[in-house]
Scaffold this motif. Structure first.
Motif, short mmCIF file in Angstrom:
data_model
loop_
_atom_site.label_atom_id
_atom_site.label_comp_id
_atom_site.label_asym_id
_atom_site.label_seq_id
_atom_site.Cartn_x
_atom_site.Cartn_y
_atom_site.Cartn_z
N LEU A 13 0.84 -1.19 0.00
CA LEU A 13 0.00 0.00 0.00
C LEU A 13 0.88 1.24 0.00
O LEU A 13 1.92 1.28 0.68
N GLU A 14 0.48 2.23 -0.77
CA GLU A 14 1.18 3.51 -0.88
C GLU A 14 2.55 3.40 -1.54
O GLU A 14 3.43 4.23 -1.33
N SER A 18 -1.15 3.29 -8.21
CA SER A 18 -2.17 4.10 -8.90
C SER A 18 -1.54 5.24 -9.68
O SER A 18 -1.90 5.49 -10.83
N SER A 19 -0.62 5.93 -9.05
CA SER A 19 0.05 7.05 -9.72
C SER A 19 0.81 6.59 -10.95
O SER A 19 0.77 7.23 -12.00
N GLU A 43 -7.97 0.63 -2.98
CA GLU A 43 -8.01 2.07 -3.19
C GLU A 43 -6.84 2.67 -2.43
O GLU A 43 -6.76 2.58 -1.22
N GLY A 44 -5.94 3.25 -3.17
CA GLY A 44 -4.73 3.80 -2.57
C GLY A 44 -4.91 5.25 -2.13
O GLY A 44 -6.02 5.80 -2.13
N GLU A 45 -3.80 5.85 -1.79
CA GLU A 45 -3.79 7.25 -1.37
C GLU A 45 -4.18 8.17 -2.52
O GLU A 45 -4.81 9.19 -2.32
N VAL A 46 -3.79 7.80 -3.72
CA VAL A 46 -4.08 8.61 -4.90
C VAL A 46 -5.27 8.00 -5.62
O VAL A 46 -5.25 6.83 -6.00
N ASP A 118 8.19 1.78 -2.39
CA ASP A 118 8.51 3.08 -1.82
C ASP A 118 9.75 2.87 -0.96
O ASP A 118 9.68 2.28 0.12
#
Length: 132
Positions: A13-14, A18-19, A43-46, A118
């Motif tokens: 996650l994160e 998505s980005s 559903e991610g942060e973005v 990340d």
């Protein structure tokens, strides 16, 4: 028989899935002359910019439960959108073997699997989630 290229995006996650998908389609022109289906399993942060993606002939569908990631769901989405390429934002907590072992609509082929990380959070995530 028409081939449908499937791109699998994995990572915690994160991690930027998505980005990365959105930037690839909107800024890199990867979706040009394509009909793209994005299947988001988390559903991610973005959030996806759905109106911008629709202008690029891309549609987004969400699958929130592992048991819904099955042949019937994938076939329904294939028939609904008739995509030439599919991008799957895979849930980082789900076993990738689930998707690999799931029957896919005729012509769907996994072309590429991309794992995003990340680096600022990797050590913590790796230490806490190693068993996954």
């Amino acid at each position: 028989m028409n081939k449908t290229r499937v791109y699998l995006f994995t990572g915690f996650l994160e991690s930027g899935k998505s980005s990365f998908i959105q930037d690839t389609l909107l800024e890199q022109g990867f979706g040009e002359d394509e009909k793209t289906l994005i299947i988001a399993c988390e559903e991610g942060e973005v959030a996806f910019d759905i109106p911008a993606l629709e202008k690029e002939n891309a549609s987004v569908e969400f699958i929130e439960n592992e048991e819904d990631l099955n042949y019937e769901t994938l076939l329904h989405l294939h028939q609904k959108y008739q995509p030439t390429q599919v991008m799957i934002e895979y849930n980082g907590m789900w076993d990738p073997a689930l998707l690999m072992g799931t029957a896919k609509p005729r012509g769907w082929e996994i072309y590429q699997s991309i794992t995003l990380i990340d680096a600022t959070a990797f050590n913590l995530q790796w230490n806490n989630m190693r068993s996954i």
